[in-house]
Design an enzyme around this catalytic site. Sequence first.
Site, PDB file in Angstrom:
ATOM      1  N   HIS A  63       3.715   1.959  11.708  1.00  0.00           N
ATOM      2  CA  HIS A  63       2.563   1.726  12.594  1.00  0.00           C
ATOM      3  C   HIS A  63       2.265   2.894  13.540  1.00  0.00           C
ATOM      4  O   HIS A  63       1.238   2.909  14.182  1.00  0.00           O
ATOM      5  CB  HIS A  63       2.806   0.474  13.445  1.00  0.00           C
TER       6      HIS A  63
ATOM      7  N   SER B 269       1.965  -5.393   3.299  1.00  0.00           N
ATOM      8  CA  SER B 269       3.406  -5.226   3.535  1.00  0.00           C
ATOM      9  C   SER B 269       4.251  -6.248   2.771  1.00  0.00           C
ATOM     10  O   SER B 269       5.461  -6.328   2.993  1.00  0.00           O
ATOM     11  CB  SER B 269       3.688  -5.302   5.046  1.00  0.00           C
TER      12      SER B 269
ATOM     13  N   CYS C 184       0.866  -1.176   0.000  1.00  0.00           N
ATOM     14  CA  CYS C 184       0.000   0.000   0.000  1.00  0.00           C
ATOM     15  C   CYS C 184       0.905   1.228   0.000  1.00  0.00           C
ATOM     16  O   CYS C 184       2.132   1.106   0.156  1.00  0.00           O
ATOM     17  CB  CYS C 184      -0.859  -0.009   1.260  1.00  0.00           C
TER      18      CYS C 184
ATOM     19  N   ASN D  80      -3.159  -7.336   8.657  1.00  0.00           N
ATOM     20  CA  ASN D  80      -4.026  -7.306   7.468  1.00  0.00           C
ATOM     21  C   ASN D  80      -3.908  -8.585   6.648  1.00  0.00           C
ATOM     22  O   ASN D  80      -4.876  -9.016   6.027  1.00  0.00           O
ATOM     23  CB  ASN D  80      -3.766  -6.039   6.644  1.00  0.00           C
TER      24      ASN D  80
ATOM     25  N   GLU E 146       0.328  -0.464  16.346  1.00  0.00           N
ATOM     26  CA  GLU E 146      -0.525   0.684  15.984  1.00  0.00           C
ATOM     27  C   GLU E 146      -1.471   1.022  17.131  1.00  0.00           C
ATOM     28  O   GLU E 146      -1.716   2.203  17.424  1.00  0.00           O
ATOM     29  CB  GLU E 146      -1.316   0.372  14.705  1.00  0.00           C
TER      30      GLU E 146
ATOM     31  N   CYS F  37       2.575   5.971   8.855  1.00  0.00           N
ATOM     32  CA  CYS F  37       1.695   6.174   7.700  1.00  0.00           C
ATOM     33  C   CYS F  37       0.774   7.370   7.968  1.00  0.00           C
ATOM     34  O   CYS F  37       0.187   7.474   9.050  1.00  0.00           O
ATOM     35  CB  CYS F  37       0.853   4.924   7.462  1.00  0.00           C
TER      36      CYS F  37
ATOM     37  N   HIS G 239       5.383  -4.984   8.853  1.00  0.00           N
ATOM     38  CA  HIS G 239       5.353  -6.379   9.314  1.00  0.00           C
ATOM     39  C   HIS G 239       5.562  -7.350   8.158  1.00  0.00           C
ATOM     40  O   HIS G 239       4.631  -8.013   7.705  1.00  0.00           O
ATOM     41  CB  HIS G 239       4.025  -6.666  10.022  1.00  0.00           C
TER      42      HIS G 239
ATOM     43  N   THR H  89      -6.219   0.864  11.637  1.00  0.00           N
ATOM     44  CA  THR H  89      -6.386   1.001  10.182  1.00  0.00           C
ATOM     45  C   THR H  89      -6.431  -0.328   9.438  1.00  0.00           C
ATOM     46  O   THR H  89      -6.923  -0.385   8.313  1.00  0.00           O
ATOM     47  CB  THR H  89      -5.226   1.814   9.581  1.00  0.00           C
TER      48      THR H  89
HETATM   49 FE1  SF4 Z   1      -0.947   0.863   4.446  1.00  0.00          FE
HETATM   50 FE2  SF4 Z   1      -1.589   0.779   7.023  1.00  0.00          FE
HETATM   51 FE3  SF4 Z   1      -1.229   3.108   5.807  1.00  0.00          FE
HETATM   52 FE4  SF4 Z   1      -3.348   1.613   5.202  1.00  0.00          FE
HETATM   53  S1  SF4 Z   1      -2.911   2.610   7.172  1.00  0.00           S
HETATM   54  S2  SF4 Z   1      -2.018   2.736   3.746  1.00  0.00           S
HETATM   55  S3  SF4 Z   1      -2.476  -0.452   5.391  1.00  0.00           S
HETATM   56  S4  SF4 Z   1       0.325   1.549   6.158  1.00  0.00           S
END
Ligand code: SF4
Length: 323
Positions: free
Chosen positions: A80, A272, A18, A230, A132, A102, A47, A170
């Site tokens: 995270h 990931s 992502c 995820n 996270e 992120c 991860h 998330t």
């Molecule tokens: Fe990727 Fe997590 Fe960010 Fe979503 S919240 S874009 S899964 S790193």
Amino acid sequence: MTYSDALTIILAKPRGFCAGVERAIDIVEKALAIYGPPIYVRHEIVHNKWVVEDLRGKGVVFVDEVSEIPDGAITVFSAHGISEKVESSARLRELPVIDATCPLVTKVHREAQRYEAEGRDIVLIGHAGHPEVEGTTGRVKGKVYLIANAADVATLEVDNPESLAYVTQTTLSVDDTRTVIDALKARFPSIKGPDLRDICYATQNRQNAVRDLARQVELILVIGSHNSSNSNRLRDLAEEMGVKAYLIDDESGIRPEWLENTNSVGVTAGASAPELLVEKVIARLKSLRSAEVKLLDGISENTKFKLPPEVTDKPFPLQKRAS
Ligand code: SF4
């Protein structure tokens, strides 16, 4: 049909990296190029075992705590997110920090802080022990109640039922959280929370794709590490759809007997897991059976997150770095 029939491999779309993971890895790669090894990263940057080993080989040192980082060493916080306490411990030591959190996780932190400023206690929907969740919990000073599912709502004891707000981890999708939120709203009618569309686009898209895949194949392989929230969820979803599914780190995890009497295999990858591992998995499947590869009809993602200035136009001055 028999074992000797050609295998149809269908690749999920979207799958794999992502925008948040791409950004985090890019930050570490760029930090290595600009500042040189060693670069210290608190917690696994993302991860994924392969990604972590690859970066370790390039001179990245992964640590659990800021106290393990030498004075002056370039420090990266993982995708995270981190608590206020971790951030201030690095600030106190004047470590040169590059934050790879992120932006969608940072958004959740801000939402939680905004609700706290309104005098609300926070209900966090997520998994205990996930970094996270630790980061988000540590971004507010007041009470945070952690719940994982709708059943937890029934037993949740809160001090102020009239002053609550919820936020979510998330890596849970809109679908995952909808039933929990409905239960929260039924029990605490004045609870507030962000728009469901705020939940991470990548999690939802990968889950939608695995659902589509499950309608078309007999077996699903999810490429991802066992500590990837995820990726585990993708495997669970496929199984909930009635399809046998396995979570594998890479091609070495494939057992030939899984393909016995199976004529179609779906392949996806957690947010990931790099595309290189998908290629290796396809090559391994092809070595076991003659196969044709198809791509699932799915949406194209074009989200990109900006890199921080410390790895673009404003690197740390030399005196801030460890000698
Ligand atoms: Fe990727 Fe997590 Fe960010 Fe979503 S919240 S874009 S899964 S790193």
